[in-house]
Motif scaffolding. Structure first.
Motif, mmCIF file in Angstrom:
data_model
loop_
_atom_site.group_PDB
_atom_site.id
_atom_site.type_symbol
_atom_site.label_atom_id
_atom_site.label_comp_id
_atom_site.label_asym_id
_atom_site.label_seq_id
_atom_site.Cartn_x
_atom_site.Cartn_y
_atom_site.Cartn_z
ATOM 1 N N ALA A 288 0.850 -1.190 0.000
ATOM 2 C CA ALA A 288 0.000 0.000 0.000
ATOM 3 C C ALA A 288 0.885 1.238 0.000
ATOM 4 O O ALA A 288 0.999 1.966 0.980
ATOM 5 N N ILE A 289 1.522 1.461 -1.160
ATOM 6 C CA ILE A 289 2.511 2.539 -1.253
ATOM 7 C C ILE A 289 2.452 3.137 -2.649
ATOM 8 O O ILE A 289 2.209 2.422 -3.631
ATOM 9 N N LYS A 290 2.628 4.444 -2.744
ATOM 10 C CA LYS A 290 2.659 5.131 -4.034
ATOM 11 C C LYS A 290 3.769 6.174 -3.989
ATOM 12 O O LYS A 290 3.843 6.945 -3.035
ATOM 13 N N PRO A 291 4.643 6.183 -5.016
ATOM 14 C CA PRO A 291 4.703 5.243 -6.135
ATOM 15 C C PRO A 291 5.342 3.917 -5.716
ATOM 16 O O PRO A 291 6.102 3.875 -4.756
ATOM 17 N N GLY A 292 4.980 2.832 -6.442
ATOM 18 C CA GLY A 292 5.672 1.577 -6.218
ATOM 19 C C GLY A 292 4.863 0.406 -5.753
ATOM 20 O O GLY A 292 5.412 -0.521 -5.159
ATOM 21 N N ARG A 293 3.565 0.348 -6.003
ATOM 22 C CA ARG A 293 2.761 -0.767 -5.478
ATOM 23 C C ARG A 293 3.225 -2.140 -5.945
ATOM 24 O O ARG A 293 3.296 -3.065 -5.131
ATOM 25 N N PRO A 294 3.549 -2.365 -7.236
ATOM 26 C CA PRO A 294 3.948 -3.726 -7.629
ATOM 27 C C PRO A 294 5.379 -4.040 -7.187
ATOM 28 O O PRO A 294 6.357 -3.600 -7.796
ATOM 29 N N VAL A 295 5.505 -4.792 -6.091
ATOM 30 C CA VAL A 295 6.796 -5.245 -5.589
ATOM 31 C C VAL A 295 6.700 -6.749 -5.407
ATOM 32 O O VAL A 295 5.744 -7.249 -4.815
ATOM 33 N N ALA A 296 7.665 -7.482 -5.924
ATOM 34 C CA ALA A 296 7.646 -8.950 -5.811
ATOM 35 C C ALA A 296 8.688 -9.416 -4.811
ATOM 36 O O ALA A 296 9.815 -8.922 -4.806
ATOM 37 N N PRO A 309 9.561 -2.170 -9.270
ATOM 38 C CA PRO A 309 8.920 -1.650 -10.474
ATOM 39 C C PRO A 309 9.947 -1.090 -11.455
ATOM 40 O O PRO A 309 11.075 -0.745 -11.079
ATOM 41 N N GLY A 310 9.523 -0.951 -12.703
ATOM 42 C CA GLY A 310 10.420 -0.438 -13.725
ATOM 43 C C GLY A 310 10.530 1.062 -13.764
ATOM 44 O O GLY A 310 11.555 1.601 -14.193
ATOM 45 N N ASN A 311 9.495 1.780 -13.334
ATOM 46 C CA ASN A 311 9.574 3.235 -13.317
ATOM 47 C C ASN A 311 10.614 3.677 -12.292
ATOM 48 O O ASN A 311 10.606 3.201 -11.155
ATOM 49 N N PRO A 312 11.533 4.573 -12.642
ATOM 50 C CA PRO A 312 12.663 4.873 -11.761
ATOM 51 C C PRO A 312 12.277 5.452 -10.403
ATOM 52 O O PRO A 312 12.899 5.116 -9.390
ATOM 53 N N VAL A 313 11.268 6.323 -10.336
ATOM 54 C CA VAL A 313 10.887 6.890 -9.037
ATOM 55 C C VAL A 313 10.267 5.809 -8.154
ATOM 56 O O VAL A 313 10.549 5.719 -6.960
#
Length: 419
Positions: A288-296, A309-313
């Motif tokens: 539950a975080i923005k930016p960065g929700r998809p974390v494996a 995630p792939g987006n740098p921020v």
């Protein structure tokens, strides 16, 4: 290698909070056990293997805190000037030759040992010499003034440095003050880093019109080195499930942690999840975080894997809040959670409840002298300029839904997040 059981990250269900994620990491990751002995001059940034108790008091002897004159407090009247014969001189590094006598003052310098019997030092700027060469001392100085007793800083046998301490220059100074020349530390953890995707190419390579130069891998490797890791560059892994699985399995064999960037969302060309599941176990950790929700989070042959995630921020933010505590736990280091600095918001912002958001801001000093946080003018987790042109992040908790100008917010500087 640091090993994890295959079920230690088996958590599904709703979005996970940042605190829950960090707690799970701290509780379940086992630190590397191999130890090394390093010279003190090479100990900066290393993790202390065992606590250090003070082998001697600091300071090791009672000494003067100033340049001046040492006397016995019992000789002082307390309400009038007094003239004392100057009975000797003690420089720093020299030993006192004899005890101080009644009615006598000893010329003494900062750091010099106190002569036997003396317990008070008058600062040289507060006294004067008379025509007979005696030192005239003013009234009112308390007994024990300007004296540093043995053990004033640290008593012999007291805990001086904790096990798990990430050694910084001040810790090294303390160890040196004890006379230590070597120190036992945990070995550096080894992290393999790769980017995934056909859309990225390494700097220096030919770039097709539809490709981007890979920036995440270099950012992540730099951040890991700041945490004291040995970093292995696994390059860019193409969008091929079988090849990706093979490369990750090979990388897991020589590292304590595998860190990937990109390919962890749910798109048809996001292959990290399936690749890891084919050679290990992966539970998609939706934070539950923005930016960065998809974390494996995954495990391959006992080695943890974190897919960012792939987006740098988004990659930067999730590194700070997921990878950093994982690295500290693997390294056997004490967890260090940066404390937000209260500042005043100079922006308005709205967000959804139930998730933590991090807003990129610059600090400025307002007309009234207060520190204000000014929001970066553009949105987007792919804007590298937003990390370069700002000073840090404003942390907005799950319960916050809006921020108005003038509100107090918590600021996290980039320096505190990357050390």
């Amino acid at each position: 290698m640091a090993q994890l059981s295959d079920d230690c990250f088996a958590f599904g269900g709703p979005l996970m909070s940042v605190e829950d994620a960090v707690a799970i990491i701290a509780a379940r990751v086992t630190a590397v056990q191999e130890l090394e002995t390093v010279d003190l001059k090479n100990a900066d940034g290393r993790v202390l293997a065992a606590a250090i108790a003070a082998p001697q008091p600091l300071p090791p002897f009672t000494n003067s805190a100033v340049d001046g004159y040492a006397v016995r407090s019992s000789d002082l009247s307390g309400d009038r000037e007094q003239a004392f014969t100057v009975g000797g001189r003690i420089q720093a590094g020299a030993a006192a030759q004899a005890p101080v006598k009644a009615g006598e003052a000893i010329r003494i310098f900062t750091g010099a040992p106190m002569p036997e019997g003396a317990d008070t030092v008058f600062m040289q700027e507060d006294v004067r010499l008379d025509e007979a060469g005696r030192v005239v001392l003013p009234p009112g100085l308390k007994a024990g003034a300007n004296v540093r007793p043995a053990g004033e800083d640290i008593a012999a046998g007291a805990l001086a440095l904790q096990a798990g301490q990430r050694l910084r220059p001040q810790h090294i100074a303390l160890a040196a003050a004890f006379g230590l020349t070597q120190i036992e530390v945990r070995r550096r953890i080894r992290v393999g880093v790769c980017s995934t995707g056909n859309e990225v190419v390494s700097p220096g390579r030919p770039r097709a019109a539809a490709q981007l130069f890979d920036s995440n891998r270099f950012m992540l490797m730099a951040m890991l080195r700041r945490l004291g890791c040995e970093v292995g560059d696994l390059g860019i892994l193409a969008d091929d499930r079988a090849a990706l699985a093979s490369a990750l399995k090979n990388g897991a064999g020589g590292h304590d942690l595998i860190l990937t960037s990109g390919g962890v969302s749910t798109g048809e060309e996001d292959h990290v999840k399936a690749a890891v599941e084919s050679v290990g176990r992966l539970v998609l950790w939706r934070m539950a975080i923005k930016p960065g929700r998809p974390v494996a989070m995954g495990i391959i042959d006992g080695t943890p894997l974190i897919g960012l995630p792939g987006n740098p921020v988004a990659s930067f933010v999730t590194f700070v809040h997921v990878v950093r505590p994982t690295v500290l736990a693997l390294a056997g280091a004490l967890q260090e959670t940066p404390a937000p600095l209260p500042v005043r918001a100079a922006f308005a912002y709205r967000k959804k409840t139930g998730r933590r958001e991090y807003v990129r801001v610059s600090l400025r000093k307002a007309a009234d002298g207060a520190l204000e946080a000014e929001k970066f003018p553009r949105e987007g987790a792919g804007l590298l300029s937003s990390l370069v042109e700002t000073d840090g992040l404003v942390e907005l908790g799950e319960d916050i839904t809006q921020v108005e100008p003038g509100a107090r917010v918590g600021f996290l500087g980039y320096a505190s997040l990357m050390s």
